[in-house]
Design a protein around this motif. Sequence first.
Motif, PDB file in Angstrom:
ATOM      1  N   ILE A 189       0.850  -1.196   0.000  1.00 32.36           N
ATOM      2  CA  ILE A 189       0.000   0.000   0.000  1.00 32.36           C
ATOM      3  C   ILE A 189       0.884   1.245   0.000  1.00 32.36           C
ATOM      4  N   ILE A 190       0.677   2.094  -0.992  1.00 32.70           N
ATOM      5  CA  ILE A 190       1.424   3.354  -1.112  1.00 32.70           C
ATOM      6  C   ILE A 190       0.424   4.493  -0.948  1.00 32.70           C
ATOM      7  N   LYS A 191       0.496   5.178   0.184  1.00 36.37           N
ATOM      8  CA  LYS A 191      -0.481   6.234   0.464  1.00 36.37           C
ATOM      9  C   LYS A 191       0.081   7.607   0.085  1.00 36.37           C
ATOM     10  N   ILE A 192      -0.641   8.258  -0.823  1.00 33.34           N
ATOM     11  CA  ILE A 192      -0.249   9.592  -1.283  1.00 33.34           C
ATOM     12  C   ILE A 192      -1.370  10.557  -0.945  1.00 33.34           C
ATOM     13  N   GLY A 193      -1.047  11.549  -0.128  1.00 30.06           N
ATOM     14  CA  GLY A 193      -2.024  12.558   0.243  1.00 30.06           C
ATOM     15  C   GLY A 193      -1.866  13.807  -0.599  1.00 30.06           C
ATOM     16  N   LEU A 194      -2.986  14.352  -1.055  1.00 30.15           N
ATOM     17  CA  LEU A 194      -2.959  15.608  -1.807  1.00 30.15           C
ATOM     18  C   LEU A 194      -3.526  16.715  -0.934  1.00 30.15           C
TER      19      LEU A 194
END
Length: 298
Positions: A189-194
């Motif tokens: 899981i690669i979590k990218i927040g914008l």
Amino acid sequence: MKKLIVLLGPTGVGKTDLSIRLAQRFGASIVSADSRQLYKGIEIGTAAPTPEQLAQVPHYFIGTHTLEQDYSAGQYELDALQTLEQLYQTANYAVLTGGSMMYIDAVCNGMDDIPTVSDAVRKQVQDIYQNQGLVALQTLLKELDPTHYQKVDLCNYRRVMHAVEVCLEIGKPYSTLLTHSKKERPFQIIKIGLNRPREELYERINLRVEQMMADGLKEEAQRVYPYKNNNSLNTVGFKEWFDFWDGKTESEERVIELIQQNSRHYAKRQLTWFKRDTEITWFHPTDEENIIQYIEVL
């Protein structure tokens, strides 16, 4: 190992366009984690991807349910994991994107096992709500489970009802079932927040509401007004119009102001929730090169 790119962030930040470009870059499909874009007939108010956007990349969980259908985060966990299992048979990446905190948590961490509520208990709680109102249910929840009472959205009558139902069904506090233990997943899981500076984000939200109005939000809300008590429509952009037609708001101009205001408040709540997650790496939505580079090195 297969990889799940989780693209999250507050409403109006710019997730949809970037998710499509990332999916195209990594040969992935998009799994929506939006608890309202699931429903048909409310595409404007939920800012669902347009037909043109949907045609660019395969999407899942967009417009798949009718407004009358109830759907939970627990069911979403099961359905989304099954979908991902199928996607990973032919692809190394998938993109999960949306702003529904519970749905994202369901896929990434898993949901606790909550027992099925019997018809008798469900009717008992519904009778309390119909005859005595939400305040009576809130008071009962405070007695049965003061811990969950402090955390639940007390204005969301369905969540209050559900918590009371479970308390009565199992004979102990609902919160005792909430282990918050993380489940293992067979993918990375690669979590990218914008995120954007607050003023920039709020301006985008205000402009998006104006665009929704130009696209026909009022007419869309009017079409679904007969279903106003359904949980699917317990959401910003529709509740404000329903209140107007119920005589609770004085003007259409005030309705638009309230939608903008409530959308900003929702974005703030989303960010508060997401900021607790130390696994998220944050970027400005225009920082696409660094986002791609970040994904590729993991």
